[in-house]
Design an enzyme around this catalytic site. Structure first.
Site, short mmCIF file in Angstrom:
data_model
loop_
_atom_site.label_atom_id
_atom_site.label_comp_id
_atom_site.label_asym_id
_atom_site.label_seq_id
_atom_site.Cartn_x
_atom_site.Cartn_y
_atom_site.Cartn_z
N HIS A 237 10.90 0.18 1.58
CA HIS A 237 10.55 1.38 1.30
C HIS A 237 9.51 1.65 0.15
CE1 HIS A 237 11.51 5.66 0.18
NE2 HIS A 237 12.36 5.61 1.09
N ASP B 270 18.42 3.90 6.74
CA ASP B 270 18.43 3.79 7.91
C ASP B 270 19.14 2.51 8.52
OD1 ASP B 270 17.27 6.10 8.52
OD2 ASP B 270 15.22 5.42 8.40
N1 ACO Z 1 9.84 -6.34 7.11
C1 ACO Z 1 8.82 -7.28 6.85
N2 ACO Z 1 8.03 -6.91 5.94
C2 ACO Z 1 7.72 -5.97 5.46
C3 ACO Z 1 8.86 -4.91 5.85
C4 ACO Z 1 9.82 -5.16 6.46
N3 ACO Z 1 10.55 -4.21 6.85
N4 ACO Z 1 8.40 -3.76 4.95
C5 ACO Z 1 7.20 -4.18 4.30
N5 ACO Z 1 6.92 -5.60 4.44
C6 ACO Z 1 5.88 -6.32 3.98
C7 ACO Z 1 4.66 -5.86 4.60
O1 ACO Z 1 4.30 -6.68 5.55
C8 ACO Z 1 3.57 -5.87 3.26
O2 ACO Z 1 3.46 -7.56 3.35
P1 ACO Z 1 1.99 -8.04 2.70
O3 ACO Z 1 2.03 -7.70 1.21
O4 ACO Z 1 2.01 -9.30 2.81
O5 ACO Z 1 1.08 -7.38 3.33
C9 ACO Z 1 4.66 -5.69 2.07
O6 ACO Z 1 5.91 -5.86 2.39
C10 ACO Z 1 4.35 -4.28 1.79
O7 ACO Z 1 4.49 -3.32 2.81
P2 ACO Z 1 3.75 -2.05 3.15
O8 ACO Z 1 3.80 -1.59 4.53
O9 ACO Z 1 2.34 -1.99 2.39
O10 ACO Z 1 4.85 -1.01 2.16
P3 ACO Z 1 4.64 0.43 2.29
O11 ACO Z 1 5.21 1.00 1.07
O12 ACO Z 1 3.39 0.83 2.56
O13 ACO Z 1 5.77 0.79 3.44
C11 ACO Z 1 7.72 0.95 4.84
C12 ACO Z 1 7.01 1.22 3.50
C13 ACO Z 1 6.59 1.89 5.72
C14 ACO Z 1 8.88 1.74 4.86
C15 ACO Z 1 7.85 -0.49 5.22
O14 ACO Z 1 8.72 -1.12 4.40
C16 ACO Z 1 8.37 -0.62 6.60
O15 ACO Z 1 7.74 -0.56 7.66
N6 ACO Z 1 9.74 -0.89 6.74
C17 ACO Z 1 10.46 -0.69 8.12
C18 ACO Z 1 10.50 0.70 8.82
C19 ACO Z 1 11.55 1.44 8.00
O16 ACO Z 1 12.84 1.08 7.76
N7 ACO Z 1 11.42 2.71 7.70
C20 ACO Z 1 12.19 3.45 7.11
C21 ACO Z 1 11.68 3.97 5.73
S1 ACO Z 1 12.97 5.05 5.20
C22 ACO Z 1 12.89 6.62 5.53
O17 ACO Z 1 11.83 6.94 5.96
C23 ACO Z 1 14.17 7.31 5.78
#
Ligand code: ACO
Length: 431
Positions: A308, A366
């Site tokens: 998140h 979720d």
């Molecule tokens: N699985 C594996 N790795 C992940 C995940 C994940 N679910 N989420 C983040 N990471 C990693 C990224 O690869 C990144 O790694 P790096 O630093 O080596 O590049 C690091 O963690 C940070 O990720 P970002 O995408 O920069 O974090 P951000 O805060 O922008 O994204 C997000 C948050 C979009 C929710 C992300 O965690 C994600 O894609 N999760 C899966 C989708 C999801 O469950 N979304 C629902 C969110 S809650 C809602 O909207 C109700």
């Protein structure tokens, strides 16, 4: 927001700027950079708005490090346990918990707006049967702006109120009809003697040949899902609604913009994507392979329902959702549900893994919601529409707050331009 005596000093090419610092009632201090361009001739660069407060709001507060979510100061777990969705709607919209008369009046007002203009049936019928219910919702909610002309003057508080009540009241009907349309079944009209969640369940599952007997435990679980999704401060869809509305646009059209944004798998679409992922994993012994993929930087696969932007601790909504999953599946006699077993084991393994610990990735709201919704009988394509109907009150509370703020301005971000500088047009024969 209180202005402190403190300032942040910024030096650009020998010129010093003192920027005021504000202290919010909770959360990190905020540096006011509004005069940065006029006085310093620079912009700030913050793609994804990771460090930018775009507005002043008193609706919802999230402490991402502690895993805390407050609506008007009340913790989400207390609201999920003790309140009900329409009371939370009242709280978000008007800033305080209602007394007995106020909630009765509010519920009556919502209940008397649940029907759609009959002409809107034609909009549903214009879609292909295999259209995603989110596509139908974007279209139908946008189309509402062509039906309700008496509530579009955003400068009139009464019209704002009517638009707000209409949206909360009609969204379950729209979501249920989008579902019915995709299943080929006739639309079921709302029934005003039922509570909000029971009415929605009945509109989704009743058929002319057999009425749907609403199980109070399921309607309570549905209501709790609505509460857990009701608002989440300045997330992508809410910011979309604020930005679209900042031009003074029709509120119903702006909510359609919010629904479009919510649809994406990084946001509201994650519940559908998460259940599909659990289905794809299928068996507990296949989990390690998926964990390996999630950690591989060269593989775009992510664990859906994990991570998140704001929470760097367990999402408090996920805790309640996990409890609800156990209750609902227990009631339905499907404790041995494969996907729930995979979800629990996946959560356990991921939380023990260094990669997820280092990046502070925890289950979000979720992760378990899809398991519950599927057990209730919903197709995966309905998960995000249910999120959209729940979040509608958050969107309109934030919209109302923005319109009522005398400091409101049209939203207009700047950019770091990296394109060509001025050059002269070349005639086609000379290219
Ligand atoms: N699985 C594996 N790795 C992940 C995940 C994940 N679910 N989420 C983040 N990471 C990693 C990224 O690869 C990144 O790694 P790096 O630093 O080596 O590049 C690091 O963690 C940070 O990720 P970002 O995408 O920069 O974090 P951000 O805060 O922008 O994204 C997000 C948050 C979009 C929710 C992300 O965690 C994600 O894609 N999760 C899966 C989708 C999801 O469950 N979304 C629902 C969110 S809650 C809602 O909207 C109700």
């Amino acid at each position: 927001m209180a202005e402190t005596q403190r300032t942040a000093r910024l030096e650009i090419d020998g010129k010093t700027l003192d920027l005021p610092i504000y202290s919010p009632t909770a959360g990190p201090d905020v540096i006011d950079i509004r005069n940065l361009y006029s006085e310093g001739n620079v912009f700030t660069y913050d793609p994804g708005f990771t460090s930018t407060a775009a507005c002043d709001s008193s609706i919802t507060f999230i402490d991402g490090a502690r895993g805390e979510l407050l609506h008007r100061g009340y913790p989400i777990d207390q609201l999920a346990e003790k309140s009900h969705y329409l009371e939370v709607c009242y709280l978000l919209l008007y800033g305080k918990l209602p007394n007995a008369d106020q909630i009765e009046d509010f519920e009556n007002r919502v209940t008397t707006h649940t029907m759609l203009h009959e002409q809107m049936v034609n909009f549903f019928r214009g879609f292909r049967r295999d259209a995603h219910p989110m596509a139908i919702m974007v279209g139908v909610v946008g189309a509402m702006s062509a039906f309700y002309h008496d509530s579009t003057d955003i400068n009139d508080p009464w019209q704002r109120e009517v638009a707000s009540i209409r949206l909360i009241a009609k969204m379950p009907t729209i979501a249920a009809w989008a579902y019915k349309y995709s299943t080929g079944q006739p639309f079921v009209y709302p029934r005003n003697d039922l509570d909000y969640a029971s009415n929605f369940l009945r509109m989704c599952f009743s058929v002319p040949t057999e009425d749907y007997q609403v199980n109070p435990i399921l309607s309570r679980a549905m209501d709790r899902i609505f509460i857990l999704h009701a608002d989440h401060e300045q997330n992508a869809s809410t910011s979309t609604v604020r930005l679209a509305s900042s031009s003074g646009a029709n509120p119903l059209a702006c909510i359609a913009a919010g629904i479009a944004c919510l649809w994406g798998p990084s946001h509201g679409g994650a519940n559908q994507a998460c259940l599909e992922m659990l289905e794809e994993i299928g068996e507990v012994d296949r989990i390690p392979a998926f964990i390996t993929r999630a950690k591989d930087r060269n593989d775009p696969f992510r664990l859906m329902g994990f991570g998140h932007r704001v929470y760097k601790n367990l999402d408090p909504r996920a805790k309640v959702m996990k409890q609800s999953a156990d209750e609902v599946l227990g009631l339905l006699g499907v404790e041995k549900n494969k996907k729930l077993q995979v979800a629990k084991e996946l959560e356990r393994i991921a939380l023990e893994d260094d990669y997820f610990a280092e990046k502070k990735l925890f289950p979000n709201v979720d992760f378990y919601s899809g398991v519950i919704l599927e057990a209730m009988g919903f197709n995966t394509s309905m998960f995000t529409p249910i999120f959209a109907l729940s979040r509608t009150v958050g969107w309109i509370s934030q919209w109302k707050e923005m319109i009522e703020d005398p400091a409101m301005k049209i939203g207009r971000p700047r950019q770091l331009y990296s394109g060509n500088t001025r050059r002269d047009y070349v005639d086609v024969e000379d290219r």
